[in-house]
Design a protein around this motif. Structure first.
Motif, PDB file in Angstrom:
ATOM      1  N   VAL A 105       0.857  -1.197   0.000  1.00 38.07           N
ATOM      2  CA  VAL A 105       0.000   0.000   0.000  1.00 38.07           C
ATOM      3  C   VAL A 105       0.889   1.240   0.000  1.00 38.07           C
ATOM      4  O   VAL A 105       1.999   1.223   0.523  1.00 38.07           O
ATOM      5  CB  VAL A 105      -0.934   0.023   1.233  1.00 38.07           C
ATOM      6  N   TRP A 106       0.413   2.315  -0.619  1.00 34.01           N
ATOM      7  CA  TRP A 106       1.154   3.573  -0.633  1.00 34.01           C
ATOM      8  C   TRP A 106       0.192   4.722  -0.936  1.00 34.01           C
ATOM      9  O   TRP A 106      -0.949   4.504  -1.313  1.00 34.01           O
ATOM     10  CB  TRP A 106       2.291   3.511  -1.654  1.00 34.01           C
ATOM     11  N   VAL A 111      -4.275  10.196  -2.464  1.00 34.36           N
ATOM     12  CA  VAL A 111      -5.003   8.967  -2.823  1.00 34.36           C
ATOM     13  C   VAL A 111      -4.288   7.754  -2.256  1.00 34.36           C
ATOM     14  O   VAL A 111      -3.070   7.570  -2.452  1.00 34.36           O
ATOM     15  CB  VAL A 111      -5.131   8.844  -4.355  1.00 34.36           C
ATOM     16  N   ASP A 112      -5.026   6.909  -1.529  1.00 34.20           N
ATOM     17  CA  ASP A 112      -4.484   5.642  -1.041  1.00 34.20           C
ATOM     18  C   ASP A 112      -4.526   4.618  -2.171  1.00 34.20           C
ATOM     19  O   ASP A 112      -5.564   4.432  -2.810  1.00 34.20           O
ATOM     20  CB  ASP A 112      -5.296   5.125   0.149  1.00 34.20           C
TER      21      ASP A 112
END
Length: 617
Positions: A105-106, A111-112
Motif C-alpha cells: 500500500v502507498w 489517494v491511497d
C-alpha cells in the motif's frame, strides 16, 4: 583421487517438476492447490518412478495475509493440501517456504493505493528415478511407423474453463475451474502410467495444462516437426461450440503417442483400474506440416506447423528483440520456417570400440590432474570420463599450485574444467589465466608442464578461455584466438551439432569427419582473431554445423557466433587442445537429450578420452 560416487555408471537418476494454478485461486483456493499438485505429478510422471510415495513435495506459499477473505481461503487451501489430497495420494511435504506479505500500500498524493496478489501455491515435486532411459518427452517420433495419439482426460468430460488461458485472452477469469474430484483416480493413473511405460508401451507424453489440449498437441508437433490429424468424435461433441471447451480446458490429463497395435492393451490396463472412460483416441500423425482438427468427419481447424509455431514463439521473439542481439533473435525466429530435419549423427569410427582397453588391462592408470578454480563445477563429470578411459583422476585446485603444495611432475594429463569459475563473471577465464601468469611459481609449474613432450592438456569452457590466455606458455599455440561474449549477448545452454575436423590433436585422432551433438554452456564462447593471418593459421579441431550438416554462422545452430563455426583448437603438435563445448557432459549415450536408438552405453565422445589414454602409451 576425485570421487564421483558411481552416478556416472548407473541408469538411476532424479527428476524435478513444478505445478502451479494461481489463476484458479481467484475462483477456488483449495482447487488451485489440488491442481498444482496434480500438475506437478503429470509432469514428473514422464520419468520412471517406482512408486508415488517416492515423490516428495516442496510447497511455496504466497498470500496477502490480513486482506479481507484471504486468511480464510489460505486456511482452507492449507487444510486441503495437508489433511486431504496429500494423505490420499500418499505424498509428504518435507520442505517449503511462505511469503505472507503479498500486498503493498502507498499514497499517491492524497489517494491511497494498493496492489494485492492472490493466493498462490507453487509445488515442486522431486523423486529418485529408477531408469533414466525410460524418460518420455513431448517429442512426437515420426520414425516409428503406425502410431497414434491418445488423450487421457482425468476431467472425465467436465471441460471446465475457469481460470484457463483461453478465459484470460478474453479478459475473463471464468466461473467454474478444473479440479481433482477424486484423488484415488489420480493415484491410479500414476500407477498404471508407470506400469505401461516400464513395459515400453509409450513413445511420447505431454501433460495438458496451460492452454489445454490444443496447446498440448501443438507443442508436441513443434517438437516432432510434423503435422497432426486430430479427431474429437470420441469426446461425444454434439456441436462445434463444444469443441472450444474440449480443446482449451485445463483439466488434469495429457496426450500420449503410442503404437496403434498397443492401443487395445493400453485401454484394457486403464479399464482395470477404473479409468476406462478417460482414454480417447485422437488420431494420427502427418509427416507433412499440416495440423487438422476434425469433428464427425468435418474439419474444424487447419493450419501449418510453421504458422502455429511462429504464433507460439512470437512473444518470446519480441522480448528477445529488446533484450538480446536483434540479429540473433531474428535468425532464431526465421529458422522456424525452415525445413529442419533435426539432429543426426555421422561417425567415422566404431562407437563401441574401446581403443584404451589393451592399456587398461595392464592395470596401469596414469595420473591426470583435474584442475579447478573457485566456482568451477565440471570437475566431477570430467573425472568420471577420464576414469572410465583408464586414468587415475586427481582433484587439483589452483590453491594447491599457488601455495606450493603440488606441481605437475607426476601427471601425464592436465585438464582445466569449466562451469562458472569466479561466479562466471565476464572474463572469468582470463582472470584465471592471470592468476597463473602473474604468480612466478604457478607460471613456472605450468610452463614446465606444457614443455614436456610426454604430456597432454585439455581446456573446456572456462578452462578453454583460461588456456587460450596461457598460449604464451604453450609451444605452438600462438595462433589461438581470444574468446569473447557470444553474439547473442546471452549465456547459451544448448545441445548443438558439431563436425570434427582433420587436425593433429591427439584427442581427436580417428574422429575426423564425424558429426555428432554435444552440450554447450557458455556466455563468452565466440572466437575473436586479431588478423586474417591468425584465423587461417589456427589449428582448428571442430566447428558448428547446421542440421543439413553444413558449416553455419546462423544462430542458434552456431550458438556463439564464432567465425566459420570454429569452436575448438589445438597447438602445432596436438598435445594441447581447447574447446568451448562440453564433451565430458555427454560421454555416455544416456547423458544426451537425444541419441540414436542403436547407441548403447558409450557416446562417440568417449573416443576422445580413450585417445588420451592411448597417447600415454
Amino acid at each position: 583421487m576425485l570421487p564421483y560416487h558411481g552416478s556416472y555408471e548407473s541408469y538411476c537418476g532424479e527428476a524435478m517438476a513444478i505445478g502451479e494454478r494461481t489463476t484458479v485461486a481467484l475462483l477456488d483456493g483449495p482447487a488451485s492447490a489440488r491442481m498444482a499438485i496434480a500438475e506437478s505429478l503429470t509432469n514428473i510422471m514422464a520419468s520412471s518412478i517406482a512408486k508415488i510415495s517416492d515423490i516428495k513435495l516442496s510447497a511455496n506459499w504466497m498470500a496477502p495475509a490480513g486482506h479481507p477473505g484471504e486468511d480464510a481461503v489460505l486456511y482452507d487451501t492449507v487444510k486441503t493440501v495437508g489433511m486431504e489430497i496429500c494423505p490420499q495420494l500418499g505424498l509428504t511435504i518435507p520442505v517449503g517456504k511462505d511469503s505472507m506479505s503479498m500486498k503493498t500500500v502507498w499514497k499517491d498524493g492524497e489517494v491511497d493505493k494498493a496492489v494485492t496478489a492472490p493466493l498462490s501455491l507453487v509445488i515442486t515435486a522431486f523423486s529418485p528415478v529408477t531408469d533414466v532411459r525410460k524418460t518420455l518427452t513431448p517429442q512426437i517420433r515420426t520414425d516409428i511407423e503406425d502410431t497414434g495419439l491418445l488423450l487421457i482426460d482425468l476431467g472425465f468430460g467436465n471441460n471446465r474453463l475457469g481460470g484457463s488461458a483461453l478465459a484470460q485472452t478474453y479478459k475473463q477469469i471464468g466461473d467454474v475451474p478444473p479440479d481433482v474430484d477424486d484423488a484415488s483416480q489420480l493415484k491410479a493413473f500414476f500407477d498404471v502410467f508407470q506400469k505401461l511405460n516400464t513395459q515400453g508401451k509409450f513413445i511420447a507424453w505431454h501433460d495438458r495444462s496451460d492452454g489445454g489440449l490444443f496447446a498440448c498437441i501443438c507443442e508436441m508437433a513443434f517438437a516432432g516437426h510434423c503435422g497432426l490429424n486430430v479427431q474429437l468424435d470420441s469426446m461425444l461433441i454434439d456441436n462445434d461450440s463444444d469443441a472450444i471447451s474440449v480443446l482449451f480446458n485445463e483439466e488434469v490429463g495429457g496426450v500420449l503417442q503410442v503404437k496403434c497395435d498397443d492401443v487395445q492393451d493400453i485401454e484394457a490396463a486403464f479399464a482395470e483400474v477404473g479409468l476406462a472412460d478417460c482414454v480417447h483416441e485422437l488420431g494420427r500423425i502427418y509427416e507433412d506440416d499440416q495440423s487438422t482438427i476434425n469433428n464427425n468427419g468435418l474439419p474444424l481447424f487447419s493450419a501449418s506447423r510453421v504458422s502455429l509455431q511462429q504464433a507460439w514463439s512470437e512473444t518470446s521473439y519480441h522480448m528477445q528483440l529488446l533484450r538480446d542481439n536483434p540479429e540473433s533473435a531474428q535468425q532464431e525466429f526465421d529458422a522456424i520456417a525452415e525445413n529442419d530435419v533435426g539432429l543426426s549423427v555421422k561417425l567415422s569410427f566404431d562407437i563401441n570400440e574401446d581403443i584404451a582397453m589393451p592399456y587398461i588391462n595392464k592395470g596401469i592408470r596414469p595420473d591426470v590432474a583435474i584442475l579447478r578454480e573457485q566456482g568451477v563445477n565440471g570437475q566431477i563429470e570430467m573425472a568420471a570420463a577420464f576414469d572410465r578411459a583408464g586414468f587415475n583422476a586427481i582433484d587439483v585446485h589452483m590453491s594447491d599450485i599457488i601455495n606450493g603444495d603440488l606441481d605437475f611432475e607426476r601427471f601425464k594429463g592436465l585438464v582445466a574444467c569449466g562451469g562458472f569459475s569466479y561466479g562466471d563473471v565476464l572474463g572469468a577465464g582470463e582472470g584465471w589465466a592471470k592468476s597463473i601468469l602473474f604468480n612466478s611459481r604457478a607460471r613456472d609449474v605450468f610452463e614446465n608442464y606444457f614443455n614436456r613432450e610426454d604430456t597432454f592438456s585439455l581446456g573446456v569452457c572456462n578452462g578453454c578461455q583460461m588456456m587460450a590466455n596461457l598460449k604464451s606458455l604453450i609451444p605452438g599455440a600462438e595462433h589461438w584466438p581470444h574468446f569473447v561474449k557470444n553474439n547473442s549477448e546471452q549465456f547459451e545452454g544448448r545441445f548443438s551439432l558439431v563436425e570434427v575436423m582433420e587436425s593433429p590433436s591427439i584427442l581427436m585422432q580417428g574422429m575426423a569427419g564425424s558429426i555428432m551433438p554435444i552440450a554447450v554452456a557458455h556466455g563468452e564462447g565466440r572466437a575473436e582473431y586479431k588478423s586474417t593471418e591468425q584465423r587461417q593459421s589456427a589449428k582448428s579441431i571442430m566447428r558448428f554445423v547446421n542440421h543439413d550438416l553444413q558449416t553455419t554462422q546462423a544462430y542458434p545452430l552456431n550458438p556463439n557466433g564464432s567465425p566459420d563455426g570454429l569452436t575448438g583448437f589445438c597447438n602445432e603438435d596436438g598435445r594441447a587442445t581447447i574447446m568451448m563445448p562440453h564433451p565430458e557432459r555427454v560421454f555416455r549415450a544416456v547423458q544426451h537429450s537425444w541419441y540414436p536408438d542403436e547407441w548403447q552405453e558409450d557416446s562417440p565422445w568417449m573416443r576422445m578420452f580413450r585417445n588420451a589414454r592411448a597417447f600415454t602409451e
